[in-house]
Design an enzyme around this catalytic site. Structure first.
Site, PDB file in Angstrom:
ATOM      1  N   HIS A 196       0.857  -1.181   0.000  1.00 44.80           N
ATOM      2  CA  HIS A 196       0.000   0.000   0.000  1.00 44.80           C
ATOM      3  C   HIS A 196       0.903   1.244   0.000  1.00 44.80           C
ATOM      4  O   HIS A 196       1.987   1.249   0.594  1.00 44.80           O
ATOM      5  CB  HIS A 196      -0.943  -0.001   1.202  1.00 44.80           C
ATOM      6  CG  HIS A 196      -2.072  -0.969   1.051  1.00 44.80           C
ATOM      7  ND1 HIS A 196      -2.904  -1.331   2.092  1.00 44.80           N
ATOM      8  CD2 HIS A 196      -2.529  -1.662  -0.040  1.00 44.80           C
ATOM      9  CE1 HIS A 196      -3.819  -2.187   1.656  1.00 44.80           C
ATOM     10  NE2 HIS A 196      -3.610  -2.406   0.377  1.00 44.80           N
ATOM     11  N   ASP A 226       1.108   4.065   1.480  1.00 42.92           N
ATOM     12  CA  ASP A 226       1.613   4.730   2.677  1.00 42.92           C
ATOM     13  C   ASP A 226       2.743   3.951   3.349  1.00 42.92           C
ATOM     14  O   ASP A 226       3.221   4.355   4.411  1.00 42.92           O
ATOM     15  CB  ASP A 226       0.474   4.974   3.677  1.00 42.92           C
ATOM     16  CG  ASP A 226      -0.263   3.704   4.071  1.00 42.92           C
ATOM     17  OD1 ASP A 226      -0.552   2.884   3.190  1.00 42.92           O
ATOM     18  OD2 ASP A 226      -0.567   3.536   5.272  1.00 42.92           O
ATOM     19  N   HIS A 242       0.462   3.703  13.354  1.00 46.18           N
ATOM     20  CA  HIS A 242      -0.497   3.800  12.254  1.00 46.18           C
ATOM     21  C   HIS A 242      -1.786   4.452  12.754  1.00 46.18           C
ATOM     22  O   HIS A 242      -2.904   3.969  12.538  1.00 46.18           O
ATOM     23  CB  HIS A 242      -0.789   2.415  11.653  1.00 46.18           C
ATOM     24  CG  HIS A 242      -1.274   2.476  10.239  1.00 46.18           C
ATOM     25  ND1 HIS A 242      -2.610   2.508   9.915  1.00 46.18           N
ATOM     26  CD2 HIS A 242      -0.613   2.522   9.055  1.00 46.18           C
ATOM     27  CE1 HIS A 242      -2.753   2.563   8.607  1.00 46.18           C
ATOM     28  NE2 HIS A 242      -1.548   2.568   8.055  1.00 46.18           N
TER      29      HIS A 242
END
Length: 307
Positions: free
Chosen positions: A61, A63, A266
């Site tokens: 992903h 990020d 996160h």
């Protein structure tokens, strides 16, 4: 073992938090876990330097990987010659290759892409291993555990010198290496002056994941668990839908594993500059030390037998 949190935000950066990246200096080995956009600026800002020996990707992903092209280009500008190994989940080679070549240039140093699966020993280092752990996200994903070898037991110098009459010198080294020696007409076994082996350190980094038994197993007695804690309990349904964890769920993993410290990362942007709801939930479920690191937080991971 020094851990620097370079990025602790969820999918979107904030003015306080960059997306995911954690830098580990393990006795001089430089290990980077995930590399979000802006990671190299965080490296400058928080003083880790650009030297990286291995890059470990939890999943592809954006990020977690969009900082890779910029970091590769900076290494190229700095005339890096040493190869870099990028470890990533099986099936993601094409994505990593695209990131390496996105600028149209080929790095002047070797880039080795290593596809790995849960259960693999990803790196067999000097005195430690990095192992891949099964995680549960919306794509091919793994977590990582740094597991150090056991250390030699403590040498009882007082007993060696005063009770057994062995003077300081080469015989001490032999005994500590596990070799028997001859002294004053008798054989001295290492176990007479050397205590039992002492455990090394364990650090676990999950990346994005739901709670899993595999992470619990890998985190047994871990000195540091860095776990996805994107949401507080009131967003538990959203955590399940997006394959993330809440602070309480991360804490339950740490509690079951008997981990000593838990870092919650996160963090969703919906919490702005106040991550207390996530932290408060976690403290109700975990007896050990738990914290939400800010970007730039640096901690030392002590050996289990240290204060």
């Amino acid at each position: 073992m020094r851990v620097t949190f370079l990025g602790t935000s969820g999918a979107v950066p904030t003015t306080e938090r960059n997306p995911s990246a954690v830098f580990v200096n393990r006795e001089g080995d430089k290990l980077l876990f995930d590399c979000a956009e802006g990671t190299q600026r965080q490296m400058m800002r928080f003083g880790t330097g650009f030297a990286v020996d291995h890059l470990f990707v939890t999943h592809t992903h954006g990020d977690h990987i969009l900082g890779i092209p910029g970091l590769l280009q900076t290494w190229d500008f700095n005339e890096r010659e040493e190869p870099i190994a990028i470890h990533a989940p099986a099936g993601t080679r094409g994505t990593i290759e695209d990131l390496v070549s996105v600028t149209g240039d080929t790095p002047s140093f070797p880039v080795r892409i290593n596809q790995i699966s849960a259960g693999d020993t990803v790196l067999d280092g000097d005195g430690y291993e990095v192992r891949a752990i099964r995680t549960d996200h919306r794509c091919a994903s793994v977590g990582y555990a740094i597991v150090e070898d056991d250390r030699k037991g403590r040498f009882d110098r007082e007993k060696a010198e005063e009770e057994l009459g062995i003077p300081p010198g080469p015989k001490y080294s032999k005994l500590h290496r596990g070799e028997a020696i001859e002294h004053d007409g008798r054989t001295i076994q290492p176990g007479e002056v050397v205590g039992p082996d002492r455990p090394g350190r364990t650090m676990v980094y999950t990346g994005d994941t739901r709670p899993t038994d595999a992470v619990v197993d890998a985190s047994e007695d871990a000195d540091l668990l860095v776990h996805d804690a994107t949401f507080a309990d009131d967003w538990a349904d959203r955590a399940r839908q997006t394959a993330h964890s809440t602070g309480r769920e991360a804490a339950a993993v740490a509690q079951e594993a008997g981990a000593k410290r838990l870092a919650l990362t996160h963090i969703s942007t919906r919490y702005g500059g106040n991550s207390d709801p996530i932290l408060d939930d976690a403290r109700e479920a975990f007896d050990g030390e738990v914290f939400v690191p800010d970007d730039g937080k640096r901690i030392e991971v002590p050996f289990p037998d240290e204060e």
